[in-house]
Design a protein around this motif. Structure first.
Motif, mmCIF file in Angstrom:
data_model
loop_
_atom_site.group_PDB
_atom_site.id
_atom_site.type_symbol
_atom_site.label_atom_id
_atom_site.label_comp_id
_atom_site.label_asym_id
_atom_site.label_seq_id
_atom_site.Cartn_x
_atom_site.Cartn_y
_atom_site.Cartn_z
ATOM 1 N N ILE A 245 0.822 -1.212 0.000
ATOM 2 C CA ILE A 245 0.000 0.000 0.000
ATOM 3 C C ILE A 245 0.860 1.268 0.000
ATOM 4 O O ILE A 245 0.619 2.178 -0.817
ATOM 5 N N PRO A 246 1.886 1.382 0.871
ATOM 6 C CA PRO A 246 2.727 2.580 0.782
ATOM 7 C C PRO A 246 3.428 2.706 -0.570
ATOM 8 O O PRO A 246 3.586 3.810 -1.091
ATOM 9 N N PHE A 247 3.833 1.565 -1.134
ATOM 10 C CA PHE A 247 4.477 1.586 -2.449
ATOM 11 C C PHE A 247 3.499 2.134 -3.494
ATOM 12 O O PHE A 247 3.838 2.993 -4.311
ATOM 13 N N GLY A 248 2.272 1.636 -3.482
ATOM 14 C CA GLY A 248 1.272 2.114 -4.424
ATOM 15 C C GLY A 248 0.919 3.573 -4.194
ATOM 16 O O GLY A 248 0.776 4.354 -5.155
ATOM 17 N N LEU A 249 0.778 3.949 -2.928
ATOM 18 C CA LEU A 249 0.455 5.341 -2.613
ATOM 19 C C LEU A 249 1.565 6.288 -3.040
ATOM 20 O O LEU A 249 1.307 7.435 -3.425
ATOM 21 N N GLN A 250 2.810 5.800 -2.985
ATOM 22 C CA GLN A 250 3.919 6.627 -3.439
ATOM 23 C C GLN A 250 3.721 7.021 -4.898
ATOM 24 O O GLN A 250 3.896 8.178 -5.276
ATOM 25 N N TYR A 251 3.341 6.053 -5.730
ATOM 26 C CA TYR A 251 3.080 6.351 -7.140
ATOM 27 C C TYR A 251 1.895 7.306 -7.278
ATOM 28 O O TYR A 251 1.928 8.252 -8.075
ATOM 29 N N SER A 252 0.844 7.035 -6.516
ATOM 30 C CA SER A 252 -0.358 7.853 -6.644
ATOM 31 C C SER A 252 -0.138 9.271 -6.136
ATOM 32 O O SER A 252 -0.624 10.234 -6.733
ATOM 33 N N ILE A 253 0.598 9.385 -5.038
ATOM 34 C CA ILE A 253 0.886 10.724 -4.509
ATOM 35 C C ILE A 253 1.708 11.511 -5.520
ATOM 36 O O ILE A 253 1.450 12.691 -5.785
ATOM 37 N N THR A 254 2.704 10.845 -6.114
ATOM 38 C CA THR A 254 3.489 11.493 -7.164
ATOM 39 C C THR A 254 2.589 11.902 -8.323
ATOM 40 O O THR A 254 2.721 12.988 -8.896
ATOM 41 N N ALA A 255 1.659 11.012 -8.660
ATOM 42 C CA ALA A 255 0.777 11.262 -9.800
ATOM 43 C C ALA A 255 -0.189 12.413 -9.553
ATOM 44 O O ALA A 255 -0.633 13.053 -10.513
ATOM 45 N N ILE A 256 -0.521 12.684 -8.294
ATOM 46 C CA ILE A 256 -1.414 13.809 -8.010
ATOM 47 C C ILE A 256 -0.788 15.110 -8.525
ATOM 48 O O ILE A 256 -1.456 15.956 -9.123
ATOM 49 N N GLY A 257 0.519 15.251 -8.300
ATOM 50 C CA GLY A 257 1.210 16.407 -8.851
ATOM 51 C C GLY A 257 1.149 16.432 -10.365
ATOM 52 O O GLY A 257 0.998 17.494 -10.978
ATOM 53 N N SER A 258 1.261 15.240 -10.983
ATOM 54 C CA SER A 258 1.168 15.154 -12.447
ATOM 55 C C SER A 258 -0.229 15.525 -12.927
ATOM 56 O O SER A 258 -0.389 16.155 -13.984
ATOM 57 N N VAL A 259 -1.252 15.118 -12.161
ATOM 58 C CA VAL A 259 -2.623 15.484 -12.514
ATOM 59 C C VAL A 259 -2.797 16.999 -12.450
ATOM 60 O O VAL A 259 -3.418 17.613 -13.336
ATOM 61 N N MET A 260 -2.253 17.614 -11.412
ATOM 62 C CA MET A 260 -2.337 19.077 -11.296
ATOM 63 C C MET A 260 -1.637 19.755 -12.468
ATOM 64 O O MET A 260 -2.130 20.737 -13.031
ATOM 65 N N MET A 261 -0.477 19.211 -12.840
ATOM 66 C CA MET A 261 0.244 19.775 -13.973
ATOM 67 C C MET A 261 -0.523 19.576 -15.273
ATOM 68 O O MET A 261 -0.615 20.478 -16.111
ATOM 69 N N GLN A 262 -1.099 18.367 -15.441
ATOM 70 C CA GLN A 262 -1.877 18.111 -16.653
ATOM 71 C C GLN A 262 -3.068 19.059 -16.745
ATOM 72 O O GLN A 262 -3.412 19.551 -17.822
ATOM 73 N N THR A 263 -3.700 19.326 -15.604
ATOM 74 C CA THR A 263 -4.828 20.255 -15.587
ATOM 75 C C THR A 263 -4.389 21.643 -16.039
ATOM 76 O O THR A 263 -5.090 22.314 -16.812
ATOM 77 N N SER A 264 -3.214 22.077 -15.565
ATOM 78 C CA SER A 264 -2.704 23.390 -15.978
ATOM 79 C C SER A 264 -2.377 23.412 -17.467
ATOM 80 O O SER A 264 -2.675 24.385 -18.162
#
Length: 451
Positions: A245-264
């Protein structure tokens, strides 16, 4: 111990072991990138910039969801590698069996939730209306096929934990060839558009996943389960979830920043989205070496922790750093000299604006490949020791940095600043990871002295 087709990484030269293990992995990651590379090239050149933007607008959401699933698979492989290094066959088989149980449940739940919600998620990301339909058509099928993606990643992770980095590559190569043939058939012959690209990817992943499962059943005597091995035990579930779970969340947490960037970036228009898509795909292709070295370090460190050989971990990390740095210098040279021509593989030459922006994007990213190298190999070394929760904070550092650039600077300064979002994230992660690695090694030395 019956260990056919596996490799013990607790003995021998760390440099040779890292090179020998990472080589096949590199080809595997290259073939994996070939899935998206071919999709992007055919979509961009034959369906146009708008279709390319539709596929590209799903990239960060894809990373958010599939990254979580693949991260869990990677996390599950760590206790397997440690049990193998400790030469405990019974514990090894039980970890594998419980990984299968958990992957089945998690992947089905994720597929149903994300497949049904993806249209709403894409709207939340401010996806341009003219590409929304194509984006949903592409990513919805990918999400509903999450169990297929998880099957390959878990099977491949099990084999790599046992030191076999070659077999998964064989099936990825096969899948890449199938994907190319189906892309041409579905897009150019049957005119299925971006849905055809997604369908080709799903079918090819199904072939690679099924092949890996068949090989595990037939080739690995160490994994032949007894009735007792298949009995459900809460202890193994807790241990695996504690890693996964922490391993998966690490990817997802990183991806949240990517989602914010994609939105911009979405707010900058279709040309900017297409440019980031093409540049990002090419950059991901060059980054395959970093992924290969990272996965190598996870297995190398996991096995040596199980064997209680801490001195080899520093040696392995140094070897990976030297190999990766030499590669970075070559990659930067190629991208700065010929990056515009490489981007042209994805985009018709008439789309000069898109090509120019995409080249600008990948040049900015490549200049910071050495920090990206160490994000990968140091983080996966920490995870290989079993400190997956600590490594997750590196993902949080990346998220904060990307989000800051996306929210505070892209609306003011536009595309030029968006090119530096990834480098900012990599540097932020490194600032956390290096002292964290030192602390984890100190903790492991103390633990083993007391044991």
């Amino acid at each position: 111990m019956a260990r056919s087709a596996v490799k013990d990484m607790t003995q021998g030269s760390p440099l040779r072991l890292v090179l020998g293990f990472a080589g096949p992995l590199l080809f595997g990651f290259l073939f994996q990138q070939l899935y998206s590379f071919v999709d992007t090239a055919i979509v961009g050149r034959y369906l146009g910039a708008e279709a390319l933007a539709a596929v590209g607008s799903t990239g960060s959401l894809n990373f958010l969801i599939l990254g979580f699933c693949m991260g869990i698979c990677s996390g599950f492989s760590i206790p397997i590698a440690q049990a193998f290094g400790a030469k405990d066959e019974t514990e090894l088989r039980r970890y594998v069996m419980h990984s299968v149980y958990l992957c089945a449940v998690i992947s089905v739940l994720m597929a149903l939730a994300t497949g049904l919600l993806c249209p709403a998620l894409l709207r939340l990301m401010d996806t341009p209306e003219e590409i929304l339909g194509g984006a949903v058509s592409y990513i919805q099928l990918i999400f509903f096929a999450i169990p297929i993606t998880v099957t390959y990643n878990m099977a491949g992770g099990i084999m790599r934990s046992l030191g076999d980095s070659k077999t998964p590559v064989v099936f990825l190569a096969m899948a890449a060839l199938i994907n190319i043939a189906l892309d041409v058939t579905f897009i150019l012959v049957f005119r299925l558009g971006v849905f055809g690209a997604a369908l080709a990817t799903v079918i090819s992943q199904l072939a690679s996943g099924a092949g890996c499962v068949i090989v595990i059943i037939k080739r690995y005597p160490i994994l032949r389960m007894t009735r007792d091995d298949m009995k459900y035990r809460p202890f193994f579930t807790r241990q695996l979830l504690g890693m996964g779970i922490p391993f998966g969340l690490q990817y997802s947490i990183t991806a949240i920043g990517s989602v914010m960037m994609q939105t911009s970036v979405n707010g900058l228009g279709t040309i900017a989205v297409a440019a980031v898509t093409a540049g990002g795909k090419l950059s991901a292709f060059f980054a395959c070496v970093f992924d290969a070295l990272a996965s190598t370090m996870a297995t190398f460190v996991g096995q040596n922790i199980g064997a209680r050989k801490l001195e080899r971990i520093d040696q392995g990390l140094r070897a990976a750093g030297v190999i990766g740095t030499m590669y970075c210098l070559m990659a930067i040279t190629v991208i700065w000299l010929w990056g515009d021509r490489l981007v042209g593989l994805f985009i018709d030459a008439k789309e000069a604006d898109v090509i120019a922006l995409a080249h600008q994007f990948i040049k900015c990213n490549s200049a910071f490949y050495i920090p990206l190298l160490f994000v990968n190999i140091v983080r996966f070394s920490i995870q290989g020791m079993g400190f997956t929760k600590l490594a997750m904070f590196a993902g949080m550092a990346e998220m904060v940095a990307r989000t800051l650039v996306a929210v505070a600077f892209v609306p003011l300064f536009g595309f030029a600043v968006a090119c530096f979002a990834n480098p900012a994230a990599w540097i932020a992660a490194d600032l956390f990871l290096f002292p964290c690695y030192i602390r984890c090694m100190r903790h492991m030395r103390q633990r083993m002295r007391l044991a």
